[in-house]
Design a protein around this motif. Structure first.
Motif: not given
Length: 425
Positions: A41-53
C-alpha cells in the motif's frame, strides 16, 4: 486541493485503469493489517504521489490512515511513520495532494542532557555494539604509543569516549595521553537526539572524567561537516598529524553515510575522496561502524522498500522491553521517525540518511589503499558480553572477520577495522 477527513468514503476508482482492490468499509480493513500488505500500500501510495494522482492517493491514504494508527502494534507504528513521511514529501514537492489529518508523532528536535543521552543510547545495542568493538581495536592500536590521537566522527556526541577512557586507564603500562579531535557539525544537520550543552562544555566534562581515571586528555574541535566530506577537518589533520610518537586512529561511527554519495560529472564521489584523504594521513587504524542497509537509490519507491524492510527492526525491538505509551519509547521512536522522514521526504543535500551496505564500503576502502584486519577474539567477547545485557533477539556474527549486529537473525549494523595496505605487507 484534496481534503482528508477522519473517515471519508473512498472515492470511485478510475474505470479505465487497473487499480489495487480496496475494501468498501473499515470493517474489512483487517485483511490489510500485515507487513507485506502495508508495504504494498505504501509503494502504491508513493507511486500515486510521484504521479500527482490525487484520486488514487486519497484512497490509499484513507486505507493507510485507518489500518496504521501511530499508537498501534510495531507494524502499524512503522507504517504510520512511512505514511507521515509520504505526506511530507507530497507537501514539500508542491504537489496538489494534501492531507491535514496526518498521524501524530512527537515533536522534534529532541535535546537531551549528557546523562539522558547516555541512557537513550544504552536502550539498545544499536550504538553500543560499535562502541564495544571499536574500543577494543583502538586500545590495541594504541599499544606501545605514549599518545593516542583519536579523531571521532560520530553522531553520538562522544558518548563512546567515557568507556574508551576506562579501557585505556586499565592498560598495565599506564594509559596513553589522549588527544581527541572532532568536527563541529552544525546542530541543524545532526540527527536527533542532540545534546543540550555546547561542545566546549562537553569537552570540559570529558577532560575532567579522564583526569578522574588518571588519563591525560586534550580536547579540540575543528569546524567541519560531512556535507563536504569533512574537508576542513582532513586538511587540519594533514597539517597537524606528523608526530611519530602518537597513534592516529579515525573512529567513524554511524557518520560515514552522511557524506554525500553522488558524483558530479567526472568528479570523484565525496565518499571516495574521503577514503583517499584518510589514506593520505597514514593512520594507525580506521574503524568504520554503520548500519547495514542501502538507502542510496535516486528512486523514492526503491528507497521506501529498502527502508521499510530495515526500519521495522527498531520498532520491533523496543516492543520487547519498553511499554506502550512510555516516555522512553516515545523519544526513541521519534528519532526513528526522523530518519524515515529524511529518507523518504527529502532530496538533495537535505537527504543525509544515505546508508550503504558493508560490502560497498569495503570496496571503497580497499580501492583507497586500506586492508581489513578484522577483530580479535577479545573484541568479539566484549560485544557478546554487552549483548547479554539486552533483551533476547540481539546477536552477533562474524563476516570475513568483520562483526555484524543482528536482530532475530537480520543484519542491523557492521563494524570493520582498516589499516594502510603497506602495514600488512
Amino acid at each position: 486541493m484534496m481534503q482528508f477527513t477522519e473517515n471519508p468514503p473512498p472515492p470511485p476508482l478510475y474505470p479505465t485503469r487497473p487499480r489495487p482492490d480496496f475494501p468498501n468499509s473499515a470493517k474489512s480493513l483487517g485483511s490489510f493489517n500485515n507487513a507485506a500488505c502495508m508495504e504494498q500500500l505504501l509503494v502504491h501510495c508513493a507511486h500515486a504521489i510521484e504521479a500527482n494522482d490525487a484520486t488514487l492517493a486519497q484512497q490509499l491514504l484513507w486505507v493507510l490512515h485507518n489500518i496504521a494508527p501511530p499508537d498501534g502494534d510495531s507494524n502499524q507504528r512503522l507504517t504510520s511513520a512511512f505514511l507521515r513521511a509520504l505526506l511530507l514529501r507530497a507537501s514539500r514537492s508542491g504537489s496538489s495532494i494534501s492531507a491535514p489529518a496526518t498521524p501524530h508523532h512527537p515533536q522534534l528536535p529532541l535535546r537531551l542532557s549528557a546523562i539522558s543521552l547516555a541512557g537513550f543510547i544504552d536502550l539498545t545495542p544499536w550504538h553500543r555494539f560499535g562502541f564495544s568493538a571499536a574500543n577494543s581495536a583502538i586500545a590495541d592500536a594504541a599499544d606501545g604509543f605514549p599518545v593516542l590521537h583519536l579523531v571521532d566522527l560520530t553522531t553520538t556526541h562522544c558518548m563512546q569516549i567515557p568507556t574508551l577512557i576506562d579501557v585505556l586507564a586499565s592498560r598495565p603500562e599506564g594509559p596513553p595521553f589522549l588527544r581527541l579531535t572532532l568536527p563541529s557539525t552544525p546542530a541543524s544537520t545532526s540527527p536527533p537526539p542532540t545534546l543540550d550543552i555546547s561542545l566546549d562544555e562537553l569537552g570540559s566534562r570529558l577532560v575532567n572524567f579522564a583526569r578522574s581515571r588518571n588519563v591525560g586528555m586534550d580536547f579540540r574541535v575543528v569546524p567541519s561537516t560531512p556535507a563536504d566530506g569533512f574537508h576542513s577537518l582532513l586538511e587540519y589533520l594533514g597539517a597537524n598529524c606528523n608526530n611519530a610518537g602518537e597513534a592516529l586512529v579515525i573512529n567513524c561511527h554511524m557518520m560515514p553515510h552522511r557524506i554525500p554519495d553522488e558524483s558530479a560529472g567526472g568528479i570523484l564521489s565525496p565518499r571516495t575522496v574521503f577514503a583517499k584523504s584518510l589514506r593520505s594521513l597514514d593512520p594507525s587504524l580506521v574503524v568504520l561502524v554503520d548500519e547495514e542497509a542501502d538507502f542510496t537509490s535516486s528512486d523514492v519507491v526503491t528507497r521506501l522498500r529498502a527502508a521499510f524492510n530495515y526500519m521495522w527492526i527498531p520498532f520491533d525491538a523496543v516492543e520487547t522491553f519498553l511499554p506502550a505509551g512510555s516516555e522512553q519509547r516515545r523519544k526513541y521512536e521519534a528519532a526513528v521517525c526522523w530518519k524515515i522522514e529524511n529518507v523518504i521526504a527529502q532530496e538533495g543535500v537535505q537527504r543525509v540518511e544515505r546508508l550503504e551496505p558493508k560490502g560497498r564500503w569495503g570496496q571503497r576502502m580497499r580501492a583507497a589503499g586500506f586492508a581489513g584486519i578484522g577483530f580479535g577474539e577479545e573484541a568479539a567477547m566484549e560485544v557478546k558480553s554487552m549483548l547479554d545485557e539486552h533483551s533476547a533477539g540481539w546477536g552477533m556474527k562474524r563476516d570475513d572477520d568483520d562483526l555484524v549486529l543482528t536482530w532475530k537473525g537480520h543484519d542491523v549494523a557492521f563494524a570493520t577495522a582498516w589499516v594502510p595496505s603497506s602495514a600488512t605487507s
